[in-house]
Design a protein around this motif. Structure first.
Motif, short mmCIF file in Angstrom:
data_model
loop_
_atom_site.label_atom_id
_atom_site.label_comp_id
_atom_site.label_asym_id
_atom_site.label_seq_id
_atom_site.Cartn_x
_atom_site.Cartn_y
_atom_site.Cartn_z
N MET A 1 -41.22 -32.39 45.35
CA MET A 1 -40.15 -32.87 44.50
C MET A 1 -38.84 -32.31 45.02
SD MET A 1 -39.78 -32.61 40.43
CE MET A 1 -38.90 -31.15 40.04
N VAL A 2 -37.85 -33.14 45.09
CA VAL A 2 -36.52 -32.75 45.53
C VAL A 2 -35.62 -32.70 44.32
CG1 VAL A 2 -34.55 -33.42 46.94
CG2 VAL A 2 -36.86 -33.81 47.79
N GLN A 3 -34.84 -31.64 44.27
CA GLN A 3 -33.92 -31.51 43.15
C GLN A 3 -32.51 -31.45 43.72
OE1 GLN A 3 -34.25 -27.86 40.90
NE2 GLN A 3 -33.75 -28.93 39.02
N ARG A 4 -31.61 -32.18 43.11
CA ARG A 4 -30.22 -32.21 43.56
C ARG A 4 -29.33 -31.74 42.41
NH1 ARG A 4 -27.10 -37.53 45.84
NH2 ARG A 4 -25.16 -36.48 46.32
N VAL A 5 -28.55 -30.69 42.69
CA VAL A 5 -27.64 -30.14 41.68
C VAL A 5 -26.22 -30.54 42.06
CG1 VAL A 5 -26.77 -28.04 40.61
CG2 VAL A 5 -29.18 -28.21 41.24
N ILE A 6 -25.53 -31.13 41.11
CA ILE A 6 -24.14 -31.54 41.34
C ILE A 6 -23.26 -30.74 40.40
CG2 ILE A 6 -22.49 -33.44 41.21
CD1 ILE A 6 -24.86 -35.33 41.75
N THR A 7 -22.25 -30.07 40.98
CA THR A 7 -21.32 -29.29 40.19
C THR A 7 -20.01 -30.06 40.08
OG1 THR A 7 -22.29 -27.24 41.00
CG2 THR A 7 -20.12 -27.08 39.99
N LEU A 8 -19.61 -30.31 38.85
CA LEU A 8 -18.35 -31.01 38.61
C LEU A 8 -17.31 -30.02 38.12
CD1 LEU A 8 -19.74 -34.16 36.74
CD2 LEU A 8 -19.09 -33.98 39.15
N PHE A 9 -16.21 -29.91 38.83
CA PHE A 9 -15.13 -29.01 38.44
C PHE A 9 -14.17 -29.79 37.55
CE2 PHE A 9 -16.79 -27.48 42.46
CZ PHE A 9 -17.06 -26.16 42.15
N THR A 10 -13.91 -29.22 36.35
CA THR A 10 -13.10 -29.92 35.36
C THR A 10 -11.93 -29.05 34.93
OG1 THR A 10 -15.11 -30.98 34.55
CG2 THR A 10 -13.20 -31.09 33.12
N ASP A 11 -10.73 -29.63 34.92
CA ASP A 11 -9.53 -28.95 34.45
C ASP A 11 -9.66 -28.77 32.94
OD1 ASP A 11 -6.78 -28.82 33.24
OD2 ASP A 11 -6.16 -28.97 35.34
N ASP A 12 -9.51 -27.52 32.46
CA ASP A 12 -9.68 -27.24 31.03
C ASP A 12 -8.60 -27.87 30.16
OD1 ASP A 12 -11.99 -25.75 31.41
OD2 ASP A 12 -10.91 -23.86 31.60
N ILE A 13 -7.45 -28.19 30.72
CA ILE A 13 -6.36 -28.78 29.94
C ILE A 13 -6.44 -30.30 29.95
CG2 ILE A 13 -3.84 -29.00 29.70
CD1 ILE A 13 -4.89 -26.21 29.02
N SER A 14 -6.49 -30.89 31.12
CA SER A 14 -6.44 -32.35 31.23
C SER A 14 -7.81 -33.01 31.14
CB SER A 14 -5.78 -32.75 32.55
OG SER A 14 -6.63 -32.39 33.65
N GLY A 15 -8.87 -32.26 31.44
CA GLY A 15 -10.20 -32.85 31.46
C GLY A 15 -10.50 -33.59 32.75
#
Length: 114
Positions: A1-15
């Motif tokens: 099984m292959v697992q892919r982790v995606i990290t999304l960086f989000t601005d806390d003010i603007s979203g």
């Protein structure tokens, strides 16, 4: 099984999401804060803080400020200077360990004599 982790960086003010989002730290009244901001919002933060930074004093990276000194020359949080207490005790013939905590009754006697 292959697992892919995606990290999304989000601005806390603007979203908004993006690769230019970074975590920034600051503190107010001894409380540290972290905030994730993109370049535009970080510039806004710096612009808002600019007059305070310009007139403020650097205290280093420590979150704990310097110890306040009392009028007697000791630290306000810890009492009189242990070197002075030990010297006084020796003059009075009171045996005190050259290292470690000074007994409370010796400190009280020192303060009464001062």
């Amino acid at each position: 099984m292959v697992q892919r982790v995606i990290t999304l960086f989000t601005d806390d003010i603007s979203g908004e999401q993006g690769d230019d989002i970074a975590t920034h730290t600051f503190s107010v009244d001894g409380i540290g804060y972290e905030i994730d901001l993109g370049a535009d919002n970080y510039d806004k933060l710096l612009e808002a803080l600019a007059p305070f930074i310009r007139h403020g004093r650097k205290t280093g990276s420590s979150r704990r400020g310097p110890a306040k000194r009392s009028a007697s020359g000791g630290s306000a949080a810890t009492g009189p200077d242990p070197v002075k207490v030990r010297a006084w005790a020796k003059e009075q013939g009171i045996e005190v360990s050259p290292r470690g905590r000074i007994p409370g009754d010796v400190i009280e006697r020192y303060q009464s004599a001062s």
